[in-house]
Design a protein around this motif. Structure first.
Motif, PDB file in Angstrom:
ATOM      1  N   ASN A 230       0.823  -1.206   0.000  1.00 46.07           N
ATOM      2  CA  ASN A 230       0.000   0.000   0.000  1.00 46.07           C
ATOM      3  C   ASN A 230       0.859   1.259   0.000  1.00 46.07           C
ATOM      4  O   ASN A 230       0.548   2.245  -0.669  1.00 46.07           O
ATOM      5  CB  ASN A 230      -0.934   0.011   1.213  1.00 46.07           C
ATOM      6  CG  ASN A 230      -1.964  -1.098   1.147  1.00 46.07           C
ATOM      7  OD1 ASN A 230      -2.233  -1.634   0.078  1.00 46.07           O
ATOM      8  ND2 ASN A 230      -2.542  -1.452   2.287  1.00 46.07           N
ATOM      9  N   ILE A 231       1.944   1.233   0.760  1.00 47.55           N
ATOM     10  CA  ILE A 231       2.847   2.391   0.791  1.00 47.55           C
ATOM     11  C   ILE A 231       3.456   2.619  -0.583  1.00 47.55           C
ATOM     12  O   ILE A 231       3.586   3.754  -1.059  1.00 47.55           O
ATOM     13  CB  ILE A 231       3.947   2.167   1.853  1.00 47.55           C
ATOM     14  CG1 ILE A 231       3.338   2.150   3.260  1.00 47.55           C
ATOM     15  CG2 ILE A 231       5.024   3.234   1.747  1.00 47.55           C
ATOM     16  CD1 ILE A 231       2.764   3.461   3.722  1.00 47.55           C
TER      17      ILE A 231
ATOM     18  N   LEU B 123       9.042   7.069  -2.136  1.00 50.08           N
ATOM     19  CA  LEU B 123       9.631   6.770  -0.825  1.00 50.08           C
ATOM     20  C   LEU B 123       9.682   5.274  -0.537  1.00 50.08           C
ATOM     21  O   LEU B 123      10.155   4.874   0.525  1.00 50.08           O
ATOM     22  CB  LEU B 123       8.837   7.467   0.287  1.00 50.08           C
ATOM     23  CG  LEU B 123       8.872   8.999   0.293  1.00 50.08           C
ATOM     24  CD1 LEU B 123       8.016   9.541   1.431  1.00 50.08           C
ATOM     25  CD2 LEU B 123      10.311   9.504   0.430  1.00 50.08           C
ATOM     26  N   TYR B 124       9.155   4.462  -1.461  1.00 53.64           N
ATOM     27  CA  TYR B 124       9.108   3.019  -1.207  1.00 53.64           C
ATOM     28  C   TYR B 124      10.528   2.456  -1.131  1.00 53.64           C
ATOM     29  O   TYR B 124      11.405   2.787  -1.933  1.00 53.64           O
ATOM     30  CB  TYR B 124       8.338   2.311  -2.315  1.00 53.64           C
ATOM     31  CG  TYR B 124       8.337   0.806  -2.156  1.00 53.64           C
ATOM     32  CD1 TYR B 124       7.599   0.207  -1.148  1.00 53.64           C
ATOM     33  CD2 TYR B 124       9.115  -0.003  -2.982  1.00 53.64           C
ATOM     34  CE1 TYR B 124       7.594  -1.164  -0.979  1.00 53.64           C
ATOM     35  CE2 TYR B 124       9.130  -1.374  -2.821  1.00 53.64           C
ATOM     36  CZ  TYR B 124       8.360  -1.946  -1.827  1.00 53.64           C
ATOM     37  OH  TYR B 124       8.374  -3.301  -1.652  1.00 53.64           O
TER      38      TYR B 124
ATOM     39  N   LYS C  76       7.444  13.914  18.708  1.00 56.07           N
ATOM     40  CA  LYS C  76       7.505  15.030  17.768  1.00 56.07           C
ATOM     41  C   LYS C  76       6.809  14.620  16.482  1.00 56.07           C
ATOM     42  O   LYS C  76       6.545  13.433  16.266  1.00 56.07           O
ATOM     43  CB  LYS C  76       8.957  15.421  17.504  1.00 56.07           C
ATOM     44  CG  LYS C  76       9.814  14.292  16.929  1.00 56.07           C
ATOM     45  CD  LYS C  76      11.262  14.733  16.767  1.00 56.07           C
ATOM     46  CE  LYS C  76      12.119  13.598  16.201  1.00 56.07           C
ATOM     47  NZ  LYS C  76      13.537  13.991  16.039  1.00 56.07           N
ATOM     48  N   PRO C  77       6.466  15.588  15.618  1.00 59.38           N
ATOM     49  CA  PRO C  77       5.770  15.243  14.373  1.00 59.38           C
ATOM     50  C   PRO C  77       6.556  14.231  13.539  1.00 59.38           C
ATOM     51  O   PRO C  77       7.786  14.286  13.467  1.00 59.38           O
ATOM     52  CB  PRO C  77       5.648  16.598  13.655  1.00 59.38           C
ATOM     53  CG  PRO C  77       5.717  17.613  14.752  1.00 59.38           C
ATOM     54  CD  PRO C  77       6.636  17.044  15.789  1.00 59.38           C
ATOM     55  N   LEU C  78       5.813  13.337  12.906  1.00 61.88           N
ATOM     56  CA  LEU C  78       6.434  12.287  12.113  1.00 61.88           C
ATOM     57  C   LEU C  78       6.830  12.810  10.748  1.00 61.88           C
ATOM     58  O   LEU C  78       6.242  13.766  10.224  1.00 61.88           O
ATOM     59  CB  LEU C  78       5.469  11.109  11.956  1.00 61.88           C
ATOM     60  CG  LEU C  78       4.965  10.441  13.249  1.00 61.88           C
ATOM     61  CD1 LEU C  78       3.974   9.336  12.902  1.00 61.88           C
ATOM     62  CD2 LEU C  78       6.112   9.889  14.066  1.00 61.88           C
TER      63      LEU C  78
ATOM     64  N   ASN D 216       4.492   9.008   8.663  1.00 56.43           N
ATOM     65  CA  ASN D 216       3.090   9.435   8.746  1.00 56.43           C
ATOM     66  C   ASN D 216       2.210   8.566   7.855  1.00 56.43           C
ATOM     67  O   ASN D 216       1.083   8.214   8.235  1.00 56.43           O
ATOM     68  CB  ASN D 216       2.961  10.899   8.343  1.00 56.43           C
ATOM     69  CG  ASN D 216       1.606  11.459   8.711  1.00 56.43           C
ATOM     70  OD1 ASN D 216       1.166  11.371   9.844  1.00 56.43           O
ATOM     71  ND2 ASN D 216       0.924  12.019   7.735  1.00 56.43           N
ATOM     72  N   HIS D 217       2.694   8.185   6.664  1.00 56.13           N
ATOM     73  CA  HIS D 217       1.924   7.287   5.799  1.00 56.13           C
ATOM     74  C   HIS D 217       1.814   5.898   6.429  1.00 56.13           C
ATOM     75  O   HIS D 217       0.756   5.243   6.335  1.00 56.13           O
ATOM     76  CB  HIS D 217       2.581   7.193   4.418  1.00 56.13           C
ATOM     77  CG  HIS D 217       2.187   8.305   3.497  1.00 56.13           C
ATOM     78  ND1 HIS D 217       2.811   9.533   3.501  1.00 56.13           N
ATOM     79  CD2 HIS D 217       1.210   8.392   2.557  1.00 56.13           C
ATOM     80  CE1 HIS D 217       2.259  10.313   2.594  1.00 56.13           C
ATOM     81  NE2 HIS D 217       1.287   9.653   2.013  1.00 56.13           N
ATOM     82  N   TRP D 218       2.876   5.434   7.044  1.00 52.50           N
ATOM     83  CA  TRP D 218       2.795   4.141   7.748  1.00 52.50           C
ATOM     84  C   TRP D 218       1.747   4.203   8.847  1.00 52.50           C
ATOM     85  O   TRP D 218       0.959   3.274   9.031  1.00 52.50           O
ATOM     86  CB  TRP D 218       4.163   3.780   8.334  1.00 52.50           C
ATOM     87  CG  TRP D 218       5.019   3.003   7.383  1.00 52.50           C
ATOM     88  CD1 TRP D 218       5.968   3.488   6.550  1.00 52.50           C
ATOM     89  CD2 TRP D 218       4.980   1.596   7.154  1.00 52.50           C
ATOM     90  NE1 TRP D 218       6.533   2.486   5.807  1.00 52.50           N
ATOM     91  CE2 TRP D 218       5.948   1.299   6.170  1.00 52.50           C
ATOM     92  CE3 TRP D 218       4.234   0.555   7.681  1.00 52.50           C
ATOM     93  CZ2 TRP D 218       6.168   0.004   5.710  1.00 52.50           C
ATOM     94  CZ3 TRP D 218       4.459  -0.745   7.232  1.00 52.50           C
ATOM     95  CH2 TRP D 218       5.418  -1.008   6.248  1.00 52.50           C
ATOM     96  N   ARG D 219       1.738   5.287   9.598  1.00 54.91           N
ATOM     97  CA  ARG D 219       0.758   5.427  10.695  1.00 54.91           C
ATOM     98  C   ARG D 219      -0.664   5.403  10.149  1.00 54.91           C
ATOM     99  O   ARG D 219      -1.561   4.751  10.709  1.00 54.91           O
ATOM    100  CB  ARG D 219       1.015   6.730  11.453  1.00 54.91           C
ATOM    101  CG  ARG D 219       0.036   6.964  12.603  1.00 54.91           C
ATOM    102  CD  ARG D 219       0.288   8.303  13.252  1.00 54.91           C
ATOM    103  NE  ARG D 219      -0.723   8.581  14.268  1.00 54.91           N
ATOM    104  CZ  ARG D 219      -0.475   8.762  15.548  1.00 54.91           C
ATOM    105  NH1 ARG D 219       0.749   8.683  15.993  1.00 54.91           N
ATOM    106  NH2 ARG D 219      -1.452   9.030  16.402  1.00 54.91           N
ATOM    107  N   ASN D 220      -0.909   6.125   9.043  1.00 51.78           N
ATOM    108  CA  ASN D 220      -2.244   6.151   8.445  1.00 51.78           C
ATOM    109  C   ASN D 220      -2.670   4.757   7.997  1.00 51.78           C
ATOM    110  O   ASN D 220      -3.842   4.374   8.144  1.00 51.78           O
ATOM    111  CB  ASN D 220      -2.282   7.123   7.271  1.00 51.78           C
ATOM    112  CG  ASN D 220      -2.108   8.566   7.710  1.00 51.78           C
ATOM    113  OD1 ASN D 220      -2.349   8.897   8.876  1.00 51.78           O
ATOM    114  ND2 ASN D 220      -1.686   9.419   6.804  1.00 51.78           N
TER     115      ASN D 220
END
Length: 1189
Positions: free
Chosen positions: A50-51, A58-59, A71-73, A78-82
């Motif tokens: 999916n990533i 970025l793959y 701190k902000p990802l 951030n895509h992994w978290r989503n």
């Protein structure tokens, strides 16, 4: 270790049951290890896929910032978290990100899996380090394991919790057998996925036998050696498993003391004491578990010390409360109750509306309460004396009632007196509107195709809004979209679940509803608007249809929105003044008209679409009366698309005009016959009942009731009933259904629109009284419309729709001469100028009076008011005229974009204002006194929940059980001191307060002016904060200064600082271009197909259209032009062998990406956007040509 020591505890059958169940969990965990390892790897690989499709650039990369949760990802993490959130069952706030190290997500499968597990696993990274609870939570909350029956997993989890938190390590035989069956049920459901589980019961039984056979008596020794080597091994195996179970129990207790485990199971001090006592009685275990026991004792000592400090502080607080005095009460406290009674008497309210005083008894004293005129007020302070508490709440009620009176006072009609002239009055009508910010969703059932799912979802939405049924050839989607367009609602967004083909329609954004009837009071206008909103939204917000007997529609709407976690509605009112003149014609006018002038009231000319006539007056010399001559004006036809809040027409009788009303009632009723022996008999019986309901006389001889009904329906153009038969036990019942619009007209007519509508309603009631089950209306009834609407509401039918038609009688244009001097006998008004103004073709209106011979006509210019702003434009935008921009002109010259192929239609910027209101709380105490609770735990949890929602830390979807943890986590992340919860009461009811609150909360508002933005931000603050300060709610106002004063008074009363207000303006630039027969040519590719694809890519780049990697560029381009209803680009081959060219025409609007702080910045961003679009043409391989055709 002595075997005798071990034997003493194993003689307890219940202890052995506990140990058997604990070991069964370990066996189950070992049997599913291979399956979980494999599926977790598969799950991790699916996220990688999916990533790759989402961010291909970025793959394969790893996090370069070593992201953590403090701190902000970065973009990758951030895509992994989503992706992880998307694969989590349940709410996102139930995920435990503290378990994870985000920078390891791309490489370590267990770092991903830990997000679905309970807290306390941050340092674990292999299967052996996770207990059975962690593994079962992963299988329960991760959607990858959706084929695993969740109910069986949950039952095993409950068994684990019961075993691990048993205070005395004992379990009955019945509980053990029940838990054993739970394990076998899970194994049975998983055996197709995990073959290893087939022998689960056999291994569990084997351990049971070892425990029972080897611990019934102490092992015997012969010559210093035990009888059987296998027995020794079995004996040691049991002891090892026992030690591991105790070690896990100790680690679980320590983790809960340290606050790294879930809070839904609280560790009790007596449980820890029971464990230590058990180990003291079994020295062999105490020696083996020495390090773990020492750590547990150290943790227990800290807890005891903390409890001792709390007890000491509680004693000091109790001592201080004993000497607490009543708060200082300003003014004379003995007068406010009297003043409140005097206020009610002055208002002439009935006695049941007079004040009723009560009080709530709290730990520190009494808090006053009063109910007056249906409103309840609660005191702020707590007093030792009931009288003082009553005086304080009386003061609060008196101030609030006076404030409400000021906000709802109507401007009094002005009355002007002149010599021998009658008075002129002016009235004000208020029209309310309410905006509801929705965030709701409706979904279809599972369907076989997307088209079927879409239509099914729109049908659900259609039923929720109670929209009229689609006619033949229409779909539910088309009818719903037409309804949304007509009412100016934001269109629903469609979302599909491809795995099940379910269509979800999301309603997000502001929905505005208008009151068409108007009221003489602002409050009533707002109530009417709320009623309209409830009538439309009852299906969407899942509430019962409102009844006309309801008095507080605003309260019902707010309560329902609060239950759904939606924002409070926003109310606005508009005024409409109706000015009529009823002065009689003068009968004694002097002949001296040399200085006479004729003028037309500017207000009436301006509101020509709102009035029924234009009043023209002649300005006469002093001591003489003015002459008013009615001039019939042709009213504009009603615009069905205009908002309901447009100004209403004043009630003026129009000479020569008769109004005929008609009303349409959307019926859905049914009448049925009794049981009959045949269909013919049942049909006639049903039509006889229908004939009686419509009060139709019996048919003449030779005709049937059916023929009589059909003739009546044909004459009155009514929809014919549909017949339906029910056969049962050789009998038949006939049902006649009346479905659809039934229209009734008034044939008599009236000079007033309102009266014409009332007459139409009367006709409908006379015809439908039998169908609607209401008595025949009386001629003395004055409000037929109200009676009809009330009855339809009771039956759950839609509101009637009224229309009026005008019929003009020919009027004489002869001058008015009765009782007037000869010099004025030929006075007339030129209507051409009026008509010219109504058509908006001239800049002024000249109204002439025909004067006697020898005298000149006087022309009075009346300036024409400009058109009102377009109501369809967004309220938050203030549009500016076109602006010159040399930098953009230069850019067009560089790219050789010139007329007539490329034209710059307009460059403009929009302005918006943004206001932020910051409320700074310092050492504030929030006392939750709304209600008492049965236990301290509920009191604390509910108080944190209410506090979190008021401060917008929590939303409606937040888990109530996690409310205190989430609020504390929010404070900790911002390095703020945690609120201190304090529970009052030794027996129920319990009340909780949060002390030492230091927190800044911000409220935003936007608008087209500074005042509008400030008002909205302040209103948002005033809607949210009152419960925090002991007020259920506070009335707002239409003035920012008034709302700011309310907010400041509330904060000052709680010894808090004034709100901080920050205002700033924002700009956004845009440019509108038009391309006409523009041609691109490409000769750089290896074949013609590639050349055309290359051209498509460049055109899509100009349009700013992003395409998927595998999407056809030509299809994407054609689809864009089709959606815009534009002619498709024309592709042709060039003279070169491998070349292609494309010709297209289109309008294009390009904007700066967002709102900016200044016009210069917005212009710079627009310039960057244009450069980005034009960069798709900046290539040596493309030549740009212009078609001169």
């Amino acid at each position: 270790m002595s075997s005798t020591q071990s034997y003493s505890r194993f003689s307890d059958e219940n202890y052995k049951n506990w140990l058997k169940t604990t070991e069964s969990l370990y066996i189950l965990r070992s049997r599913i290890q291979g399956f979980v390892e494999k599926e977790t790897e598969t799950y991790h690989n699916s996220l990688k896929t999916n990533i790759r499709s989402t961010i291909p650039h970025l793959y394969g990369q790893n996090c370069k910032q070593t992201c953590d949760n403090k701190k902000p990802l970065c973009q990758l993490c951030n895509h992994w978290r989503n992706e992880i959130v998307a694969n989590h069952n349940g709410k996102g706030n139930s995920m435990h990100w503290d378990n994870c190290r985000p920078h390891l997500w791309p490489t370590n499968k267990w770092e991903v899996a830990k997000a679905h597990m309970p807290r306390g696993h941050r340092q674990h990274c292999t299967f052996d380090q996770f207990d059975i609870a962690a593994i079962l939570n992963l299988m329960s909350f991760c959607k990858h394991f959706k084929e695993i029956p969740g109910q069986c997993v949950s039952k095993v989890l409950n068994v684990r919790n019961s075993v691990m938190h048993s205070p005395d390590f004992r379990m009955s035989n019945e509980d053990m057998r029940r838990h054993h069956n739970t394990f076998l049920q899970l194994a049975e459901s998983l055996k197709h996925h995990i073959p290893e589980l087939k022998d689960l019961e056999k291994e569990i039984k084997q351990f049971y036998n070892i425990l029972d056979n080897n611990f019934n008596q102490p092992p015997c020794e012969v010559d210093g050696q035990q009888e059987d080597l296998q027995t020794v091994k079995d004996f040691q195996q049991v002891l090892d498993r026992e030690q591991q179970a105790m070690k896990d129990r100790i680690e679980d207790i320590i983790s809960r003391f340290e606050g790294i485990q879930d809070e839904n199971i609280k560790e009790k001090p007596q449980d820890t004491k029971s464990l230590l006592d058990f180990l003291d009685q079994n020295k062999d275990l105490l020696e083996t578990l020495g390090p773990e026991v020492d750590k547990l004792k150290e943790m227990q000592a800290k807890v005891d010390q903390h409890e001792e400090q709390i007890t000491h502080l509680t004693g000091r607080v109790d001592q201080l409360e004993k000497v607490t005095h009543d708060p200082v009460f300003y003014g004379n406290p003995l007068k406010y109750k009297n003043h409140l009674y005097e206020y009610c008497q002055a208002k002439k309210w009935p006695e049941d509306k007079f004040p009723v005083f009560t009080e709530d008894q709290e730990a520190q004293g009494y808090r006053g309460k009063v109910t007056v005129n249906g409103q309840s007020f609660i005191g702020i302070n707590v007093f030792n004396d009931k009288k003082a508490a009553h005086q304080e709440v009386a003061y609060i009620a008196l101030e609030q009632l006076k404030l409400q009176e000021e906000n709802t006072d109507e401007p009094s009609s002005s009355v002007m007196h002149s010599e021998a002239s009658s008075s002129s009055s002016s009235g004000i009508t208020f029209f309310g509107k309410v905006t509801v910010d929705l965030s709701r969703e409706v979904a279809s059932d599972r369907c076989s195709s997307k088209e079927e799912a879409t239509e099914a979802a729109y049908k659900v939405l259609w039923e929720s809004f109670c929209i009229s049924a689609p006619v033949e050839g229409q779909t539910y989607k088309s009818v719903t979209m037409e309804y949304f367009n007509t009412n100016g609602f934001p269109k629903p967004t469609e979302d599909f679940d491809d795995s099940t083909t379910i269509c979800k329609l999301k309603l997000v954004g502001p929905f505005t509803f208008y009151d068409k009837d108007g009221s003489t009071k602002k409050r009533q206008a707002e109530q009417q608007a709320a009623k309209v909103a409830l009538q439309h939204l009852s299906g969407i917000i899942s509430c019962l249809p409102v009844s006309d007997s309801e008095k507080n529609f605003k309260g019902v709407l707010k309560e329902r929105l609060d239950q759904l976690g939606l924002k409070n509605p926003i109310y606005e009112t508009e005024e409409s003044k109706a000015e009529t003149s009823e002065e009689p014609m003068s009968t004694d006018i002097s002949s001296d008209l040399i200085t006479s002038t004729v003028s037309i009231s500017e207000a009436e000319v301006k509101d020509h679409s709102e009035s029924e006539s234009i009043c023209t007056s002649a300005q006469l010399p002093s001591r003489q009366e003015s002459v008013h001559v009615p001039v019939p004006a042709e009213p504009d036809p009603p615009d069905s698309s205009s908002p309901a809040s447009l100004t209403k027409k004043p009630k003026i009788e129009c000479p020569g005009i008769t109004f005929f009303g008609k009303v349409t009632v959307d019926l859905n009723q049914e009448v049925a016959s009794d049981r009959c022996s045949s269909k013919e008999e049942a049909t006639e019986a049903a039509y006889k009942i229908l004939s009686e309901r419509f009060h139709i006389s019996a048919p003449p001889e030779g005709q049937t009731y059916r023929m009589g009904i059909m003739g009546h329906f044909n004459r009155h153009d009514l929809q014919k009933p549909t017949e339906e038969f029910v056969d049962d036990d050789n009998t038949t019942i006939c049902k006649l259904k009346l479905v659809g619009p039934f229209t009734f007209s008034d044939k008599d007519g009236s000079t007033k629109k309102r009266q014409a509508e009332q007459q139409a309603a009367k006709v409908a009631l006379q015809q439908l009284s039998g169908i609607l089950n209401c008595p025949l209306v009386s001629e003395s009834e004055k409000n037929f419309k109200g009676v009809l609407k009330e009855r339809l509401d009771q039956l759950g039918l839609k509101n009637p729709i009224y229309e009026t038609e005008e019929s003009k009688a020919e009027t004489s244009e002869e001058p008015v001469t009765s009782g007037m001097s000869p010099e004025l006998s030929n006075l007339s008004i030129s209507q051409a100028a009026v008509k010219e103004h109504l058509n908006l073709k001239s800049e002024s209106i000249s109204t002439s009076a025909q004067l006697p011979s020898g005298q000149e006509s006087v022309h009075v210019p009346v300036p024409v008011q400009p058109d009102p702003p377009d109501s369809s434009s967004p309220a938050s935008l203030r549009k500016k005229p076109r602006i010159d921009c040399p930098e953009i002109d230069e850019l067009f010259n560089v790219y050789n974009l010139k007329p007539p192929q490329v034209n710059v239609e307009n460059i403009k910027y929009d302005q918006n204002f943004k206001c932020t209101v910051t409320v700074k709380l310092e050492n504030y105490t929030y006392a939750n006194k709304q209600q008492g609770y049965d236990n301290k735990k509920d009191a604390i949890r509910k108080t944190y929940l209410l506090f979190g929602r008021v401060m917008e830390i929590l939303d409606a979807s937040s888990d109530e059980k996690m409310s205190s943890a989430l609020v504390k986590q929010h404070f900790t992340q911002r390095s703020l001191p945690l609120p201190q919860d304090d529970v009052e009461g030794s027996v129920k009811p319990f009340y909780c307060s949060l002390k030492n609150i230091t927190y800044d909360v911000k409220y935003d508002g936007q608008g087209s002016s500074e005042h509008e933005a400030k008002l909205r931000a302040l209103q948002n603050a005033l809607r949210s904060l009152p419960p925090l300060f002991g007020y259920p709610s506070l009335p707002g106002a239409d003035s920012a200064e008034v709302v700011q004063n309310q907010l400041s008074s509330m904060l000052n009363g709680a010894c808090q600082k004034e709100p901080v207000i920050d205002l700033k303006s924002e700009e956004r630039a845009s440019i509108k271009l038009s391309f006409c027969n523009y041609m691109l040519k490409c000769t750089c590719q290896s074949n013609k197909k590639a050349a055309r694809s290359h051209l498509c890519e460049r055109i899509l780049g100009l349009l700013g259209v992003k395409t998927e990697n595998n999407a056809s560029l030509r299809n994407s381009l054609d689809e864009w032009f089709k959606k815009q209803n534009l002619p498709q680009p024309v592709f042709e081959d060039t003279e070169e062998a491998l070349g292609a060219k494309a010709t297209f025409s289109l309008p294009l609007t390009c904007c700066s990406p967002g709102w900016e702080d200044s016009w210069e910045t917005a212009k710079s961003k627009l310039l960057q956007e244009l450069k980005l679009r034009f960069s798709f043409w900046r290539t040596k391989t493309i030549e740009i040509y212009f078609s001169m055709s």
